[in-house]
Motif scaffolding. Structure first.
Motif, short mmCIF file in Angstrom:
data_model
loop_
_atom_site.label_atom_id
_atom_site.label_comp_id
_atom_site.label_asym_id
_atom_site.label_seq_id
_atom_site.Cartn_x
_atom_site.Cartn_y
_atom_site.Cartn_z
N SER A 166 0.98 -1.25 0.00
CA SER A 166 0.23 -0.11 -0.01
C SER A 166 1.10 0.95 0.13
CB SER A 166 -0.62 -0.05 1.28
OG SER A 166 -1.20 1.31 1.53
N ASN A 168 0.18 3.95 1.25
CA ASN A 168 -0.20 4.63 2.36
C ASN A 168 0.74 4.02 3.51
OD1 ASN A 168 -2.01 6.33 1.23
ND2 ASN A 168 -3.52 5.05 1.51
N LEU A 169 1.30 3.06 3.33
CA LEU A 169 2.03 2.62 4.55
C LEU A 169 3.18 3.80 5.16
CD1 LEU A 169 3.01 -1.12 3.84
CD2 LEU A 169 1.22 -0.23 5.20
N ALA A 172 1.06 6.35 6.64
CA ALA A 172 0.66 5.68 7.91
C ALA A 172 1.69 5.78 9.16
CB ALA A 172 -0.10 4.27 7.83
N ASP A 175 2.15 9.15 10.29
CA ASP A 175 0.92 9.66 11.01
C ASP A 175 1.02 9.01 12.40
OD1 ASP A 175 -1.93 10.51 10.55
OD2 ASP A 175 -2.41 8.74 11.58
N LEU A 176 1.47 7.78 12.77
CA LEU A 176 1.31 7.46 14.03
C LEU A 176 2.43 7.75 14.91
CD1 LEU A 176 0.28 3.78 13.09
CD2 LEU A 176 -1.14 5.21 14.60
N ASN A 191 9.27 -4.65 5.18
CA ASN A 191 8.27 -5.09 4.27
C ASN A 191 9.05 -5.13 2.94
OD1 ASN A 191 5.55 -5.04 3.90
ND2 ASN A 191 5.75 -3.15 5.25
N ASN B 79 -4.67 12.05 13.71
CA ASN B 79 -4.38 10.63 13.25
C ASN B 79 -5.39 10.32 12.01
OD1 ASN B 79 -3.46 10.08 16.29
ND2 ASN B 79 -2.30 9.13 14.69
N THR B 80 -4.82 9.62 10.94
CA THR B 80 -5.49 9.10 9.77
C THR B 80 -5.90 7.76 9.72
OG1 THR B 80 -4.42 11.02 8.86
CG2 THR B 80 -5.57 9.62 7.60
N PHE B 82 -6.73 5.44 6.81
CA PHE B 82 -6.53 5.45 5.37
C PHE B 82 -7.42 4.76 4.62
CE2 PHE B 82 -2.63 6.86 7.15
CZ PHE B 82 -2.28 7.77 6.27
N ALA B 86 -4.09 0.68 5.22
CA ALA B 86 -2.59 1.07 5.35
C ALA B 86 -2.18 0.08 6.53
CB ALA B 86 -2.22 2.24 5.25
N LEU B 87 -2.68 -1.22 6.87
CA LEU B 87 -2.07 -1.55 7.93
C LEU B 87 -0.68 -2.34 7.48
CD1 LEU B 87 -5.35 -3.70 8.96
CD2 LEU B 87 -4.45 -1.66 10.04
N PHE B 88 0.13 -2.38 8.69
CA PHE B 88 1.45 -2.96 8.52
C PHE B 88 1.40 -4.46 8.23
CE2 PHE B 88 2.01 0.65 11.27
CZ PHE B 88 2.49 1.57 10.08
N TYR B 99 1.74 0.12 17.60
CA TYR B 99 3.00 0.89 17.07
C TYR B 99 3.05 2.11 17.47
CZ TYR B 99 5.78 2.34 13.14
OH TYR B 99 6.91 2.94 12.08
N SER B 100 2.12 3.13 17.75
CA SER B 100 2.37 4.31 18.11
C SER B 100 2.97 4.64 19.55
CB SER B 100 1.33 5.44 17.81
OG SER B 100 0.08 4.98 18.69
N ARG B 147 -5.79 1.53 15.78
CA ARG B 147 -4.34 1.90 15.69
C ARG B 147 -4.42 3.39 15.96
NH1 ARG B 147 -1.09 0.74 10.49
NH2 ARG B 147 -2.64 2.25 9.66
N SER B 148 -5.42 3.95 15.36
CA SER B 148 -5.39 5.62 15.59
C SER B 148 -5.92 6.07 16.83
CB SER B 148 -6.35 6.34 14.18
OG SER B 148 -5.72 5.83 13.17
N ASN B 151 -3.76 6.56 20.34
CA ASN B 151 -3.13 7.54 20.52
C ASN B 151 -3.88 8.97 21.23
OD1 ASN B 151 -0.52 7.85 19.40
ND2 ASN B 151 -1.35 7.43 17.42
#
Lengths: 274, 336
Positions: A166, A168-169, A172, A175-176, A191, B79-80, B82, B86-88, B99-100, B147-148, B151
C-alpha cells in the motif's frame, strides 16, 4: 448416452499427466547421472552401468588446490556482486518506482536489459570497454560483469514488492508518530526485506555458475564453472568434474530453495531463470 | 466553542491541475464533520493538507488555534484512517495497534493494558495474534480505527473508510463510528463521496466541487436549502428549473430546485397550487416503499414520488399525462 460419466474438470487428463512426468524426467535425469558418475571407478569414459563404485574421487578433490582456488574465487565474486546488486538494485527500484520524470521508462528498460541480452554480448562489450579504459582484468572486472545481471534480479523483486504494498504505509507510519528513520527500520525494511533476500539469493546462484560473461572478463583467472569447462577437455580423471558438479548443485540449490520458501504465497520472484 | 481546525485561504496545484482553490473552513471541537464531493473534487487533498501529508502552495492550517502549516505529520496531534487502511502487513493486530505506543516508548505493561482496552472497544478481543491478511474487511477497518484511536488524537481524519465494505457492513459500521465518536468525544473529519453516508452521520457537511467548497451547513439545511445547482443536484434527488424556463413556464424570476417529495400529483378535485405543470410520465422506478416517477414536458424535467399504499389502487403507467403542482414555499431559489 452421450455423457456416461461425470468428469471432474479440476483433474488433469491422462495425457497431460504423462507429458508432465516426461517433462520432469527430461529435466532431472541428467542430474542423476552427474551424481551417479561421481562415484564410478572408471575414469576415462562414461559407461553404463558403472563398473564399480568408489569414494576416492572425493578425497582427490579435497587434495586438489586448483579446485579450491576456483571455488574461493567463485564464492568471492558471487558474494561481492550480490551485495553490490542488493544495494544498487534496491535503490534503483525505490527511485524508479516513486519518481516520475522524462525518460523513466527508458531507464527502466536499460536496467532490465542485461538479463535479456545474450551473455556473449554483455561479455564482449564489457571486454572492449575494459580494453578502451585500460582496466586490467582482475577479480573486480568479473564482479562488475556479474553485477550487471545480478542487479536486475534484485531490482525486479523489489519493484514487484513495492507494487503490491500500500502506498499509504509510509504515511501511516508518519501519522502514528514515527520519524523518517523509525519508518525506515520498522516499516520499509521489514516489508522489502524478504524481497531483497530472495532477489539476493537468486543473484548469488546466477553469479556462482556464470560462464559466458566470466570468460570475457576473467583474463587468466579461473572461476569454478570455467575450471570445469577446461577440465572436460582433458580426458583423465573425469569423475573429478562430477564431484565438483555435485558440490555446485548443493551450493546453488540451498539459496534457491530458501528464496522460494521466503517468497511463498507470492508471485514476485521475477528473473529466476536466466 | 473551541475551533478544532481552521483552514485559511488554502491553495494547492498538482502541475497545472487546481486541486484546492481558496479553501476556507472552520471545524468546531467535537464535531462530526464530512467533506463530501465527487471523486476529483479535492476533498481527499484537503484531508491530506490537514494531516500534513500535502503541503499547501499557500494558506494556513491551524489546529486548536496553533499554526501547524509547516509541522510534519508525526508532530501533529491528528491521526488518519486511510482508505485502504494501510495496516502494516508484517505485523499482527496487536503490533499494529501498539505501533504508536512503541514509537513513544511507553512502558510495556502500560502498552498491553491500553491495547487490550482499545481492542475491546472496537470488538476485536481475541484477534491479537492475527495478521492483517487473515482478517475480513470489516475487521481490518476496526484495526485501523484502534491503531489511530489508541493515540487519543484530538482530531481523527477518515478517508472514505467504509468505501471497501459491502452495504450491510457499511451501515453497521456507520452506527459504530458515530458511537465511537460520541464515546471518545473527539473531532471526526470524514471524507466521503456517498451523500447518504454524509447526511446520516454528520453534524455538518462541506460540499466540494472542482477544488472549491460550494456550501458548508448542517445536513438538513443542505438538503432543504441548497445554495447552488451543484449542491441541489449532488445531494438527494432534485428537479432543477433554469431561470429561462422558470420565467417562461411559471412567470417566476429565478432558477429553482424542487425536491421530489414536494411535488404533488393532482387528482381532478384538488384545488390549484401556485405552480402547475402538465407532464408525461417517461420512467417509473420501483424503490420499495415508493415509486420514483420521472416526467417530462418539453424542456422541463421533473421527478416526483408516489407512495405505495395497500388501500389505494392509484395506478400510474408509462406515457400517462399527469398534472403536477407545488407551492412557492416548497422550492429553493438557486444561483443559476
Amino acid at each position: 448416452m452421450l455423457f456416461r460419466k461425470k468428469k471432474n474438470l479440476n483433474e488433469a487428463s491422462l495425457g497431460l499427466k504423462i507429458g508432465a512426468i516426461f517433462g520432469i524426467l527430461f529435466l532431472h535425469v541428467p542430474l542423476f547421472f552427474i551424481i551417479l558418475y561421481a562415484f564410478t571407478t572408471e575414469d576415462k569414459s562414461y559407461q553404463f552401468p558403472p563398473p564399480g563404485y568408489t569414494l576416492k574421487w572425493f578425497s582427490i578433490v579435497l587434495g586438489r588446490e586448483d579446485i579450491w582456488n576456483a571455488v574461493g574465487l567463485s564464492l568471492q565474486v558471487a558474494l561481492i556482486s550480490t551485495l553490490s546488486a542488493i544495494v544498487l538494485g534496491t535503490l534503483a527500484a525505490a527511485a524508479l518506482f516513486k519518481a516520475s520524470f522524462f525518460g523513466r521508462d527508458y531507464i527502466t528498460l536499460l536496467i532490465i536489459l542485461p538479463i535479456a541480452l545474450p551473455g556473449i554480448i554483455t561479455g564482449i562489450s564489457l571486454r572492449s570497454a575494459f580494453g578502451v579504459a585500460g582496466i586490467p582484468f582482475s577479480t573486480w572486472t568479473i564482479i562488475i560483469g556479474h553485477a550487471t545481471f545480478c542487479m536486475v534480479v534484485v531490482y525486479n523483486n523489489v519493484v514487484a514488492r513495492l507494487r503490491r504494498s500500500s502506498p499509504n504505509l509510509i504515511q501511516a507510519s508518519m501519522d502514528l508518530g514515527a520519524n523518517n528513520i523509525q519508518t525506515f527500520f520498522y516499516v520499509i525494511l521489514p516489508n522489502l526485506g524478504t524481497a531483497i533476500l530472495a532477489g539476493g539469493m537468486l543473484a548469488f546462484a546466477l553469479s556462482f555458475d556464470e560462464v559466458i560473461v566470466t570468460t570475457f572478463t576473467a583474463g587468466q583467472q579461473t572461476t569454478l564453472p570455467i575450471w570445469m569447462l577446461s577440465e572436460l577437455i582433458r580426458p583423465r580423471q573425469r569423475p573429478i568434474t562430477n564431484v565438483v558438479a555435485v558440490f555446485i548443485i548443493c551450493i546453488t540449490f540451498i539459496p534457491i530453495l530458501y528464496a522460494s520458501y521466503m517468497t511463498r504465497n507470492t508471485t514476485d520472484t521475477d528473473g529466476s531463470s536466466k | 466553542m473551541i475551533k478544532a481546525l481552521e483552514l485559511k485561504n488554502i491553495n494547492k496545484k498538482f502541475n497545472e491541475t487546481v486541486a484546492l482553490d481558496k479553501i476556507h473552513l472552520e471545524i468546531n471541537d467535537g464535531e462530526f464533520f464530512s467533506l463530501l464531493g465527487p471523486s476529483g473534487s479535492g476533498k481527499t487533498t484537503c484531508l491530506k493538507v490537514i494531516g500534513g501529508f500535502e503541503q499547501p502552495d499557500s494558506g494556513n492550517v491551524s489546529l486548536f488555534n496553533e499554526n501547524v502549516t509547516d509541522i510534519p505529520p508525526f508532530k501533529r496531534n491528528v491521526n488518519t484512517v486511510f482508505q485502504d487502511y494501510a495496516l502494516f502487513p508484517h505485523m499482527n493486530v496487536e503490533e499494529n495497534v501498539c505501533y504508536s505506543l512503541k514509537i513513544k516508548k511507553i512502558p510495556k505493561i502500560e502498552q498491553e493494558s491500553q491495547v487490550e482496552e482499545i481492542l475491546s472497544t472496537v470488538k476485536l478481543t481475541g484477534y491479537e495474534k492475527r495478521k492483517p491478511s487473515e482478517l475480513s474487511g470489516g475487521q481490518r477497518q476496526r484495526v485501523a480505527l484502534a491503531r489511530s484511536l489508541i493515540n487519543k488524537p484530538k482530531i481523527l481524519l477518515l478517508d472514505e473508510p467504509l468505501g471497501a465494505l459491502d452495504l450491510k457492513l457499511r451501515e453497521q459500521m456507520q452506527i459504530e463510528l458515530k458511537n465511537l465518536q460520541r464515546q471518545f468525544q473527539i473531532t471526526f473529519i470524514y471524507v466521503t463521496h456517498d451523500q447518504q453516508e454524509a447526511l446520516s452521520m454528520s453534524d455538518r457537511i462541506a460540499i466540494f466541487n472542482d477544488g472549491k467548497i460550494e456550501q458548508v451547513d448542517t445536513p438538513d439545511n443542505i438538503y432543504k436549502n441548497p445554495k447552488t445547482a451543484f449542491v441541489a443536484d449532488f445531494i438527494g434527488t432534485t428537479s432543477l428549473v433554469s431561470k429561462q424556463l422558470a420565467a417562461k413556464l411559471f412567470n417566476y424570476n429565478s432558477a429553482f430546485s424542487i425536491r421530489p417529495e414536494n411535488i404533488k400529483i393532482n387528482n381532478e378535485q384538488d384545488s390549484k397550487s401556485e405552480f402547475n405543470a402538465k407532464v408525461v410520465v417517461t420512467d417509473i422506478q420501483f424503490q420499495g416503499s415508493y415509486y420514483k416517477i420521472l416526467c417530462k414536458a418539453n424542456d422541463l424535467t421533473l421527478t416526483t414520488l408516489h407512495y405505495v399504499d395497500k388501500q389505494k389502487t392509484f395506478k400510474i403507467n408509462l406515457g400517462d399525462s399527469l398534472e403536477l403542482s407545488w407551492n412557492k414555499i416548497d422550492i429553493t431559489n438557486i444561483n443559476d
